[in-house]
Structure formats: C-alpha cells, structure tokens
Scaffold this active site. Structure first.
Site, mmCIF file in Angstrom:
data_model
loop_
_atom_site.group_PDB
_atom_site.id
_atom_site.type_symbol
_atom_site.label_atom_id
_atom_site.label_comp_id
_atom_site.label_asym_id
_atom_site.label_seq_id
_atom_site.Cartn_x
_atom_site.Cartn_y
_atom_site.Cartn_z
ATOM 1 N N LYS A 1 0.824 -1.217 0.000
ATOM 2 C CA LYS A 1 0.000 0.000 0.000
ATOM 3 C C LYS A 1 0.859 1.268 0.000
ATOM 4 O O LYS A 1 0.602 2.206 -0.747
ATOM 5 C CB LYS A 1 -0.947 0.038 1.229
ATOM 6 C CG LYS A 1 -1.848 -1.171 1.359
ATOM 7 C CD LYS A 1 -2.816 -1.034 2.513
ATOM 8 C CE LYS A 1 -2.168 -0.914 3.882
ATOM 9 N NZ LYS A 1 -1.453 -2.139 4.319
ATOM 10 N N ARG B 1 -9.010 0.659 9.833
ATOM 11 C CA ARG B 1 -8.557 -0.706 10.108
ATOM 12 C C ARG B 1 -9.584 -1.468 10.943
ATOM 13 O O ARG B 1 -9.362 -2.631 11.254
ATOM 14 C CB ARG B 1 -7.246 -0.640 10.894
ATOM 15 C CG ARG B 1 -5.992 -0.941 10.056
ATOM 16 C CD ARG B 1 -4.810 -0.690 10.951
ATOM 17 N NE ARG B 1 -3.611 -1.373 10.615
ATOM 18 C CZ ARG B 1 -2.575 -0.806 9.997
ATOM 19 N NH1 ARG B 1 -2.662 0.425 9.550
ATOM 20 N NH2 ARG B 1 -1.473 -1.479 9.826
ATOM 21 N N ARG C 1 11.838 -6.070 4.328
ATOM 22 C CA ARG C 1 11.542 -4.658 4.055
ATOM 23 C C ARG C 1 12.513 -3.748 4.816
ATOM 24 O O ARG C 1 12.794 -3.943 5.981
ATOM 25 C CB ARG C 1 10.104 -4.344 4.500
ATOM 26 C CG ARG C 1 9.749 -2.878 4.329
ATOM 27 C CD ARG C 1 8.273 -2.662 4.350
ATOM 28 N NE ARG C 1 7.683 -2.826 5.676
ATOM 29 C CZ ARG C 1 6.365 -2.656 5.901
ATOM 30 N NH1 ARG C 1 5.549 -2.357 4.917
ATOM 31 N NH2 ARG C 1 5.888 -2.821 7.115
ATOM 32 N N ARG D 1 12.117 -1.654 10.284
ATOM 33 C CA ARG D 1 11.120 -1.212 11.266
ATOM 34 C C ARG D 1 11.086 -2.187 12.443
ATOM 35 O O ARG D 1 11.188 -3.385 12.262
ATOM 36 C CB ARG D 1 9.740 -1.176 10.605
ATOM 37 C CG ARG D 1 9.451 0.144 9.941
ATOM 38 C CD ARG D 1 8.193 0.094 9.141
ATOM 39 N NE ARG D 1 7.039 -0.440 9.863
ATOM 40 C CZ ARG D 1 5.797 -0.413 9.388
ATOM 41 N NH1 ARG D 1 5.551 0.118 8.207
ATOM 42 N NH2 ARG D 1 4.794 -0.921 10.077
ATOM 43 N N ARG E 1 0.675 -9.026 13.663
ATOM 44 C CA ARG E 1 0.021 -7.998 12.830
ATOM 45 C C ARG E 1 -0.895 -8.644 11.801
ATOM 46 O O ARG E 1 -1.966 -8.131 11.499
ATOM 47 C CB ARG E 1 1.091 -7.125 12.149
ATOM 48 C CG ARG E 1 1.767 -6.185 13.151
ATOM 49 C CD ARG E 1 3.074 -5.642 12.633
ATOM 50 N NE ARG E 1 2.893 -4.801 11.460
ATOM 51 C CZ ARG E 1 3.830 -4.609 10.529
ATOM 52 N NH1 ARG E 1 4.993 -5.225 10.625
ATOM 53 N NH2 ARG E 1 3.591 -3.819 9.531
#
Ligand code: AMP
Length: 212
Positions: A13, A88, A127, A159, A170
């Site tokens: 996204k 969310r 990532r 992260r 998550r």
C-alpha cells in the site's frame, strides 16, 4: 481522487501510494507513518501509541480517528487523498463516514491489495526503509550494498515491528479486525480488487486501470 488502500501489512500500500502521489499530486495519508513520526518525536500521542505498535496491536480507535480527522481538514487534501492503513476497524470506517460528510467529501472507492500470506511474511521480513529519503525497499530486489538506499545512498533500517513474531501478530490482527472491512465495502459496491503479488510497476498499471 479519494481512495482507501486496504490490505494486509506488506501488501504494498505504501509503495503504491507513493507512486500515485508522485503522479497525481494527491495527499498520502498513512496513519502508520504519522504514528511513527509521533513516536520518534516522543509526543503524547507517540508515547500512548508505542506499546500497541511494538506488539503489532492496533492503537485505540479514538486516537487514530482524531488524528485522521485533523489531517483530512488540512489544505492539501482538497486535491484528493489516499488513505493508507486507515480505516482498520469497522468503527474507524463508520467514523470516517462522519468525517467525510462533515468536510463534504465522498470516497471514490476502496482498492483491496490481494496477496498470499507467505509472500507477505517474506516481504515484511526483508523490508527496509531509508532513514534519509523515507523510500521503502526490499532486500530481495535491490542490488548490493544492501545497507545503502539505491535512490539517495541514505542508511536503510528495519522497522521494529517487522520482526517475525510481531509480523505474525500484525497479520492475525489484520484477519480479525481489518478483514471484515472487505465485506463492508463490497456491500457498498465500491471495492476494487488488485493483484498485489506482482512487481510495484505491474501493480501500479493494474491500479491505474482500476482507477479509470
Ligand atoms: P502500518 O505502518 O500501517 O503497518 O502501521 C504500523 C502500526 O501503527 C500498526 O501495527 C498499528 O499499531 C498502528 N496503526 C496504524 N494505523 C492504524 C489504525 N488505523 N488503527 C490502529 N492502529 C494503527
């Protein structure tokens, strides 16, 4: 252009929102980015959100709704917006409807980023973000040296919530609390499905077709 980007963490996204922002000049509103900025600056909001974020849990609706309500009233939003990571929960979606009617705007639709779970875990654990320009990279697709940003040479970092155990949580939170939004927006007839398993460039082409 007023769209929600809906999809699991790691579905791309943020990457697509950056590309769309660059091409169409709309506001990219990422609740995750706003929260991380608050965390870094040690604001009251950041301190309240920190515990939830580090576990991979959702920050309470009330806090994020207030944050988005303020952001959607800023000037640059007049040209359009992409909501990335919000709503969310169904409660957040209901609150968004109220905010949009207050600012006399309506949604064009919701882009659903579809990708299988193993691919997500692979993407998230590889990532990296550039500490200088903020661009998002994947170690599997960039050339070495892997510690430097291919765009600006800045240092890449991982992260804190992109570690395997937090990633699993998550994804669980996504299935339990966020996925019900798929049926919610489908019923409203504004959901468009995107195959998010392809390269960023290919996914972008598919999104442009869906927007047209
Ligand atoms: P993201 O960058 O979108 O993956 O968000 C990172 C983290 O920020 C999430 O795991 C949540 O802890 C928090 N967060 C971001 N957006 C929301 C939201 N709309 N509602 C609740 N928590 C959020």
């Amino acid at each position: 252009m007023r769209w929600i980007l809906l999809g699991a963490p790691g579905s791309g996204k943020g990457t697509q929102a950056d590309l769309l922002k660059e091409k169409y000049g709309v506001a990219h509103i990422s609740t995750g980015d706003i929260l991380r900025r608050n965390l870094k600056d040690k604001t009251g909001l950041g301190l309240e959100a920190e515990g939830y974020m580090n576990k991979g849990a959702l920050v309470p609706d009330e806090l994020v709704v207030r944050m988005v309500s303020e952001r959607l009233r800023e000037r640059d939003v007049e040209k359009g917006f992409l909501l990335d990571g919000f709503p969310r929960t169904i409660q957040q979606a209901e609150a968004l409807d109220v905010i949009l009617s207050e600012i006399r705007q309506s949604l064009d639709g919701v882009l659903l980023f579809e990708i299988d779970e193993e691919a997500l875990i692979r993407r998230l654990s590889n990532r990296r973000t550039c500490s200088s320009c903020g661009k998002i990279w994947n170690l599997l697709t960039i050339e070495s040296p892997q510690s430097a940003c291919p765009a600006c040479g800045g240092e890449l970092y991982q992260r804190e919530d992109d570690t395997e155990s937090v990633i699993r949580n998550r994804l669980k939170v996504y299935h339990e609390q966020t996925a019900p939004l798929i049926a919610w927006y489908e019923e409203k007839g504004i959901l468009r499905e995107i195959d998010a398993s392809m390269s960023p460039a290919e996914t972008f082409l598919e999104i442009e077709a869906a927007l047209a």
